[in-house]
Design an enzyme around this catalytic site. Structure first.
Site, PDB file in Angstrom:
ATOM      1  N   LYS A   1       0.840  -1.202   0.000  1.00 33.09           N
ATOM      2  CA  LYS A   1       0.000   0.000   0.000  1.00 33.09           C
ATOM      3  C   LYS A   1       0.874   1.251   0.000  1.00 33.09           C
ATOM      4  O   LYS A   1       0.572   2.247  -0.673  1.00 33.09           O
ATOM      5  CB  LYS A   1      -0.928  -0.002   1.220  1.00 33.09           C
ATOM      6  CG  LYS A   1      -1.924   1.146   1.264  1.00 33.09           C
ATOM      7  CD  LYS A   1      -1.415   2.373   2.002  1.00 33.09           C
ATOM      8  CE  LYS A   1      -2.458   3.488   2.059  1.00 33.09           C
ATOM      9  NZ  LYS A   1      -1.926   4.723   2.695  1.00 33.09           N
TER      10      LYS A   1
ATOM     11  N   ASP B   1      -6.189   4.956 -15.040  1.00 34.47           N
ATOM     12  CA  ASP B   1      -7.107   4.128 -14.266  1.00 34.47           C
ATOM     13  C   ASP B   1      -6.359   3.505 -13.098  1.00 34.47           C
ATOM     14  O   ASP B   1      -5.808   2.411 -13.197  1.00 34.47           O
ATOM     15  CB  ASP B   1      -7.704   3.046 -15.169  1.00 34.47           C
ATOM     16  CG  ASP B   1      -8.802   2.251 -14.492  1.00 34.47           C
ATOM     17  OD1 ASP B   1      -8.949   2.352 -13.252  1.00 34.47           O
ATOM     18  OD2 ASP B   1      -9.522   1.511 -15.191  1.00 34.47           O
TER      19      ASP B   1
END
Length: 446
Positions: free
Chosen positions: A275, A291
């Protein structure tokens, strides 16, 4: 202190660090040192970028536009080329952290990066086949013929350097509905992300497969596990660049490797570790209109490609005792089509980076992800993640407490000095300050 910084288009002497400049000074500096014009940078200003009319055509049921902070990461050198990196993020410390790690990396020439290809995978699920082995052999036998027919349907893509590259057949034996075949179409999407392109081609492939095999083509869709479209970045850090305060270079190096080993061995740690990498990656994806959900999905799937979720990065001791790191992740991105065609801010951000090909952008993104990872591991292995993060978080707390523009920085510093970076503490300090401005002592109301 006066120091020399090498920018993308020329060299200048800076008498003030970029993060210490006012917003107007930063714009002036960029206008003088890059190819951006005042009109380009106007796309960053509230009310001057994405118009409501354009937004209404981009998505359904549009009611407005939503803003997030745009920062510019400094100090990056990727494949010998200095680059300023636009990043969209709401979290403090992200831009500062990558900028500092990029500065450390300058001691060894910055980051080396490359991309494997721009090939995407489109999938066709084949059901209702009586003999899977026979159907697979039939498809593989006629693969060249099928590819030839698909190439004729997409001459525009071929003109831009892309096109169909191959056909693969996979057998799925374990599924809730029993065994079936999956046909993978390999498509080079050139400088586009290519989702619509891939979906269009597999829609054309489906009836060809049905006629050939007598089966039923069910799902026809791209895969976001774009493991044929990998971006790689590498960096080396000498020990003297790693050392700071009471921490020796060896201690920082070993601490980083030990922290990485935790993520490599444990999926609970790996999820947070990766992350952190995506903090940097997503920020550049957002700034360039890409995207980010697709890239996130692909990255985490790639991290579990061998059946166990692991770190996307690798850190080790180099031959000369330095710290060396690498990052590999799938990057389905584009610099043409989609938001890049209609969003003024995206156009400006791509111009700022000077990218000419989609691989240029992928290499920069991989370098940013690796720098972000190093920043997190270095902090965790030494002084702790909260020290720098909470110092920057104090500004957000000051804003939330209602500080005026001229009060934000002093209030943030007061919060840091107090050791209590909380909303109630910020409001109490503001109340005391504002009361003193009006000749009233309101400290008792804290």
């Amino acid at each position: 202190m006066i120091y020399l910084l090498r920018f993308q288009y020329n060299e200048i002497i800076m008498t003030k660090k970029f993060y210490k400049m006012t917003l107007s000074e930063r714009h002036d500096h960029l206008r003088q040192t890059t190819k951006l014009t005042e009109e380009d940078m106007s796309a960053w200003l509230p009310g001057s970028g994405l118009s409501l009319e354009t937004a209404d055509h981009m998505i359904e049921n549009a009611v407005g536009v939503f803003s997030l902070p745009l920062g510019i990461a400094q100090n990056f050198i990727v494949n010998g080329k200095p680059v300023l990196v636009p990043m969209v993020a709401e979290e403090p410390s992200v831009v500062a952290a990558v900028s500092f790690m990029a500065k450390l990396a300058q001691t060894t020439g910055g980051f080396r990066a490359w991309m494997s290809s721009q090939e995407m995978i489109g999938q066709v699920q084949m059901l209702g086949l009586k003999d899977l082995d026979a159907a697979q052999n039939l498809i593989e036998k006629h693969a060249a013929e099928l590819l030839s027919q698909l190439s004729a349907l997409n001459p525009g893509l071929t003109r831009h350097g892309g096109g169909v590259r191959g056909l693969e057949v996979r057998r799925v034996d374990e599924s809730p509905i029993g065994a079936f075949l999956v046909v993978h179409l390999i498509l080079d999407t050139a400088d586009a992300m290519g989702a619509n392109m891939v979906n269009t081609v597999v829609e054309s492939l489906a009836p060809l497969l049905e006629r050939l095999t007598g089966g039923r083509a069910h799902l026809r869709i791209l895969s976001n596990l774009s493991d044929r479209r990998l971006a790689h970045a590498e960096v080396r850090l000498p020990l003297d660049a790693l050392a700071f305060e009471s921490y020796s270079g060896e201690a920082v190096r070993d601490g980083v490797i030990e922290a990485w080993a935790f993520a490599e061995a444990d999926p609970y740690r790996a999820a947070t570790h990766n992350k952190g990498i995506m903090n940097g990656v997503d920020a550049v994806l957002l700034a360039t209109g890409n995207d980010w959900r697709a890239v996130e999905a692909g990255a985490h799937a790639y991290a579990a490609r061998d059946g166990r979720y692991r770190s996307l990065s690798v850190w080790s001791v180099g031959e000369d005792g330095n710290l060396q790191g690498s990052l590999t992740l799938p990057l389905a991105i584009g610099i043409v089509g989609g938001a890049t065609r209609v969003h003024p801010g995206v156009k400006t951000n791509l111009k700022l980076m000077g990218v000419k090909r989609v691989s240029d952008l992928g290499e920069i993104i991989a370098a940013v992800g690796l720098a972000q990872n190093l920043a997190a591991l270095r902090a965790l292995a030494t002084e702790g993640i909260q020290k720098g993060h909470m110092s920057l978080h104090a500004r957000q707390v000051a804003l939330a407490a209602g500080a005026k523009p001229g009060q934000v920085e002093p209030l943030a510093q007061a919060l840091i000095a107090s050791g209590r970076i909380t909303l109630s503490e910020a409001r109490g300090i503001l109340e005391q300050w504002n009361g003193n401005e009006h000749g009233n002592d309101t400290s008792s109301r804290r």
